[in-house]
Motif scaffolding. Structure first.
Motif, short mmCIF file in Angstrom:
data_model
loop_
_atom_site.label_atom_id
_atom_site.label_comp_id
_atom_site.label_asym_id
_atom_site.label_seq_id
_atom_site.Cartn_x
_atom_site.Cartn_y
_atom_site.Cartn_z
N ARG A 194 0.77 -1.12 0.07
CA ARG A 194 -0.01 -0.11 -0.19
C ARG A 194 1.04 1.34 -0.25
NH1 ARG A 194 -2.45 -0.84 4.50
NH2 ARG A 194 -1.56 0.69 5.65
N GLU A 198 0.69 4.34 -2.46
CA GLU A 198 0.88 5.79 -2.03
C GLU A 198 1.87 6.65 -2.64
OE1 GLU A 198 0.93 5.48 2.19
OE2 GLU A 198 -1.52 5.10 2.17
N TYR A 212 -7.53 -2.74 4.15
CA TYR A 212 -8.31 -1.78 3.17
C TYR A 212 -9.11 -0.83 4.10
CZ TYR A 212 -11.51 -0.02 -0.52
OH TYR A 212 -12.27 0.64 -1.14
N GLY A 215 -6.52 1.56 6.15
CA GLY A 215 -5.33 2.27 5.26
C GLY A 215 -5.93 2.82 4.03
N SER A 216 -6.42 1.77 3.14
CA SER A 216 -6.66 2.08 1.94
C SER A 216 -7.87 3.03 1.66
CB SER A 216 -6.65 1.03 1.07
OG SER A 216 -5.84 0.05 1.04
N LEU A 217 -8.91 2.88 2.72
CA LEU A 217 -10.23 3.54 2.33
C LEU A 217 -10.17 5.00 2.39
CD1 LEU A 217 -13.28 3.28 1.94
CD2 LEU A 217 -13.49 2.89 4.59
N ASP A 218 -9.07 5.48 3.34
CA ASP A 218 -8.92 7.17 3.18
C ASP A 218 -8.38 7.39 1.70
OD1 ASP A 218 -9.35 6.89 5.96
OD2 ASP A 218 -7.44 7.14 6.56
N MET A 219 -7.71 6.54 1.08
CA MET A 219 -7.29 7.08 -0.10
C MET A 219 -8.33 7.22 -1.27
SD MET A 219 -3.51 5.21 -0.97
CE MET A 219 -4.07 3.69 -0.79
N GLU A 221 -11.67 7.41 -0.29
CA GLU A 221 -12.53 8.66 -0.08
C GLU A 221 -11.93 10.02 -0.36
OE1 GLU A 221 -13.19 8.18 4.21
OE2 GLU A 221 -14.73 6.57 3.92
N ALA A 222 -10.45 9.86 -0.54
CA ALA A 222 -10.01 11.37 -1.03
C ALA A 222 -9.91 11.20 -2.45
CB ALA A 222 -8.32 11.44 -0.46
N ASP A 224 -7.96 9.38 -4.49
CA ASP A 224 -6.79 9.14 -5.01
C ASP A 224 -6.63 7.51 -5.50
OD1 ASP A 224 -5.63 11.35 -4.43
OD2 ASP A 224 -5.51 11.07 -2.56
N LYS A 319 -15.94 -2.54 12.33
CA LYS A 319 -15.24 -1.10 11.73
C LYS A 319 -13.78 -1.57 11.62
CE LYS A 319 -18.61 1.45 14.36
NZ LYS A 319 -18.71 2.73 15.49
#
Length: 363
Positions: A194, A198, A212, A215-219, A221-222, A224, A319
């Motif tokens: 990941r 990034e 995911y 860590g990845s979910l933020d990307m 939602e942004a 990216d 969560k």
């Protein structure tokens, strides 16, 4: 290998028979003042790390005497380094716990020469299923329409632990879709993959559900990163259905059906599904080492059962690690058997594919 695997269920079932004294009473082990070291054979950035870090404080509260549970990391050789180390451990006090993943199961199933560990020597006390999500950078994600047809001319770079690790599942899936994905082998955990994504060093990635979500979910939602597909989940009849953690995301089976040239029947599909089943529905397993006493086994089974029975467990686990079942005691034994069993046909197909695609010779 198959003979060894076939004895796993019987051996594990015996190990997990509730320990009782002659008077019929079971005795828990007092762990007051002790420190439990839960070793994960990956880096601290991946899904297995997030899984163990989620369960560690809950386990500490549930064990008699509330010992400190510390998660330690021993990455290397696609997780076989840590598993080989665990094979040599003897602990009569319940202070050593080990967590495996599909990337530990797969080398064992394939007869990888680095494997010097034997699952039937260990006692599984808890297991959970997981899922996985493949995603693209935003440029290539804009081309994705539910099929891989528009992605076949793109050269993808992917950070991978190794061809016989859990990366086998995405690598074979992408090849079946006709995609040109070049793995860069040698990372020590999916979290490192990941990080490559990034930094722009890779343009495609996959993470287990916990990685995911963590860590990845933020990307995503942004804006990216763009989700491509989940691997899916299994229903009671063994059919691949949408992952309950990602119900709005298409499965690999759906994307395959929508992609020219990808087939959901035949040797490649059968092999992919077999390794998916071995690597995800029963993917993460907590083991006690060889020679452990029955009293310690019973103590851990009771503690994990207490964790599972918490009224808030379903909410907090969804969560952090996703909406997947947790197996304890005999259920963990069954899960471990499923995760370490594969048909000869599926193994033969993948062994040949690994040799042809990556020059991996399992001798």
């Amino acid at each position: 290998m198959l003979k060894k695997i076939s004895s796993l269920l019987a051996a594990g079932t015996v190990a997990l028979t509730v320990g009782v004294e002659a008077n019929g009473e079971s005795h828990a082990v007092d762990m007051t003042g002790k420190t439990v070291e839960w070793t994960i054979p990956f880096s601290e950035t991946g899904g297995s790390a997030k899984w163990a870090n989620f369960f560690a404080p809950l386990l500490s509260e549930a064990l008699p005497g509330e010992p400190t549970v510390v998660v330690k990391f021993m990455p290397g050789a696609g997780s076989t380094k840590g598993a080989n180390w665990f094979q040599t451990q003897e602990d009569g006090y319940g202070t050593i716990l080990f967590g495996t993943s599909g990337s530990t199961q797969f080398p064992y199933l394939l007869g990888d020469p680095r494997v010097r560990y034997e699952y039937r020597d260990w006692t599984p006390v808890m297991a959970t299923g997981t899922g996985g999500v493949a995603y693209l950078n935003k440029e290539d994600g804009a081309k994705f329409d539910g099929s891989a047809n528009a992605l076949k001319d793109t050269r993808f770079i992917y950070g991978a632990q190794g061809a016989t690790s859990l990366d086998l599942v995405p690598l074979l899936a992408w090849e079946m879709l006709g995609m040109n994905v070049e793995p860069v082998f040698g990372i020590k955990g999916r979290g490192d993959g990941r990080l490559m994504f990034e930094r722009g060093e890779a343009n495609i990635d996959y993470q287990t559900s916990s990685g995911y979500l963590g860590g990845s979910l933020d990307m995503v939602e942004a804006g990216d990163a763009v989700p491509m597909m989940s691997w899916g989940a299994l229903d009671e009849d063994g059919n691949i259905v949408r992952d309950p953690t990602f119900p709005d995301m298409p499965t690999f089976k759906e994307v395959c059906e929508a992609t020219d040239g990808c087939e959901t029947s035949g040797p490649a599909w059968d092999a992919w599904k077999a390794f998916f089943v071995a690597g995800f529905p029963s993917q993460k397993i907590a083991f006690l080492p060889a020679g452990i006493s029955q009293a310690v086994v019973d103590t851990y089974v009771a503690a994990f059962e207490a964790v599972r029975s918490r009224p808030d467990f379903a909410e907090i686990s969804a969560k952090r690690v996703g909406k997947y079942p947790m197996f304890v005691g005999a259920g963990a034994v069954k899960a471990a058997k499923e995760a370490t069993t594969i048909s000869p046909d599926a193994k033969d197909f993948v062994v040949k594919w690994l040799s042809d695609a990556y020059g991996v010779e399992l001798k």
